[in-house]
Design a protein around this motif. Sequence first.
Motif, PDB file in Angstrom:
ATOM      1  N   ILE A 124     -18.200 115.976  33.395  1.00 59.79           N
ATOM      2  CA  ILE A 124     -18.638 116.962  34.381  1.00 59.79           C
ATOM      3  C   ILE A 124     -18.830 116.230  35.692  1.00 59.79           C
ATOM      4  O   ILE A 124     -19.692 115.343  35.807  1.00 59.79           O
ATOM      5  N   LEU A 125     -18.056 116.598  36.697  1.00 59.00           N
ATOM      6  CA  LEU A 125     -18.074 115.891  37.975  1.00 59.00           C
ATOM      7  C   LEU A 125     -18.796 116.700  39.052  1.00 59.00           C
ATOM      8  O   LEU A 125     -18.820 117.931  38.994  1.00 59.00           O
ATOM      9  N   PRO A 126     -19.359 116.010  40.035  1.00 58.05           N
ATOM     10  CA  PRO A 126     -19.857 116.712  41.224  1.00 58.05           C
ATOM     11  C   PRO A 126     -18.675 117.131  42.085  1.00 58.05           C
ATOM     12  O   PRO A 126     -17.536 116.705  41.852  1.00 58.05           O
ATOM     13  N   PRO A 127     -18.897 117.962  43.094  1.00 59.06           N
ATOM     14  CA  PRO A 127     -17.813 118.298  44.021  1.00 59.06           C
ATOM     15  C   PRO A 127     -17.207 117.033  44.636  1.00 59.06           C
ATOM     16  O   PRO A 127     -17.921 116.074  44.942  1.00 59.06           O
ATOM     17  N   GLY A 155     -18.749 111.301  43.548  1.00 59.65           N
ATOM     18  CA  GLY A 155     -17.787 112.039  42.741  1.00 59.65           C
ATOM     19  C   GLY A 155     -16.487 111.264  42.581  1.00 59.65           C
ATOM     20  O   GLY A 155     -15.914 111.210  41.494  1.00 59.65           O
ATOM     21  N   ARG A 187     -15.042 109.817  38.998  1.00 53.68           N
ATOM     22  CA  ARG A 187     -13.695 110.190  38.551  1.00 53.68           C
ATOM     23  C   ARG A 187     -12.822 108.956  38.350  1.00 53.68           C
ATOM     24  O   ARG A 187     -12.126 108.830  37.321  1.00 53.68           O
ATOM     25  N   ASP A 240     -22.880 120.703  40.505  1.00 56.57           N
ATOM     26  CA  ASP A 240     -23.650 121.542  41.421  1.00 56.57           C
ATOM     27  C   ASP A 240     -23.820 122.974  40.933  1.00 56.57           C
ATOM     28  O   ASP A 240     -24.488 123.771  41.584  1.00 56.57           O
ATOM     29  N   ASN A 241     -23.210 123.310  39.805  1.00 62.19           N
ATOM     30  CA  ASN A 241     -23.445 124.635  39.238  1.00 62.19           C
ATOM     31  C   ASN A 241     -24.813 124.699  38.575  1.00 62.19           C
ATOM     32  O   ASN A 241     -25.425 123.665  38.266  1.00 62.19           O
ATOM     33  N   SER A 265     -19.173 122.475  37.848  1.00 61.27           N
ATOM     34  CA  SER A 265     -19.377 121.124  38.362  1.00 61.27           C
ATOM     35  C   SER A 265     -20.857 120.785  38.267  1.00 61.27           C
ATOM     36  O   SER A 265     -21.678 121.625  37.858  1.00 61.27           O
TER      37      SER A 265
END
Length: 321
Positions: free
Chosen positions: A178-181, A187, A191, A214-215, A212
């Motif tokens: 699960i990555l940040p924007p 990020g 990745r 941020d969700n 992401s």
Amino acid sequence: MAEMTGLAITTISRALNNAPELSDETRVRVQKIAAEIGYVPDRTALRLKTGRTNVIALMLDPHDEILGFGQSMVSGLTAALTGTSYHLVITPTVRNAKPIDPILYVLRNKAADGVIFSRTEPDDDRVKLLMEENFPFVTHGRTAFPSPHPYVDYDNYAFAHHAVMRLKAKGCRKVTIILPPMRYSFGHHLRDGFIKAVAEAGLRWEILAGASLDNSADEIRLAVIRRMGEPDAPDGFVCTGDAAALSVMAGLTDAGRHIGEDVQVVAKQTSGIFSLIRPKVDAIFEDTALAGQQMGELLLRRIQGAAAEDLQILHEPELWF
């Protein structure tokens, strides 16, 4: 205070500002009396006289994933400023507002002597502006600028690499993260470390779709449930924050999977609460309290004129396997 101490006003002022030329006895006596009578310096007068506010501004993002980050960051910064003339002012960044707005406020109103902020971008407008203005700052995170600037950062590339290798050691064949924007520097680091590790390990992989970092917690949980109901689902999850890990674990459980048996999780841990969650999962620790303390210390040195290239710290992940 001059009458109470028998000292000149200038001596009292130097004692309150921890002037090194005064004896420890004088400084301690003056500061003790000031604390007893509740003395607070007039900061408006101080700014007019010295050009300084004795304020450090922390720009704090209120996102769910970094609530623990904020608490431990403030704790570390407070420790760094204890015994100095500086005090901390926290400025929450407003969701959907421009990140540069609170920086502009500080610069226009001379509201602080230095600022600290996180979630840097490779080409960060805040960093660019502060370097142009030669205004003291320290970031939690790096940028892509060729000119050095003060920072304290966590090696997220190494974190992702360690996490993938741990999942391989536990028998996983397909892993996800699960990555940040991708606008954030960390990020890119996450990745790149992840992709490098899966190539070395010979694992199949994907990046979790539909959510992401941020969700919201529930959006991440639902994305995990959807993915686990589809063909060729991953059996290993790299979770890049405490809240994300808890959301993933909830989604896996709701999808009928058994963590530690048919699916494995490795999480980044920044708060102590995660150690109490069951079932336990492997964790890699990021010491945000130490980061806060070091950022405070670096900023004080920067205010005193230390070179930016001498004010850079990169934390290595602590494996809690």
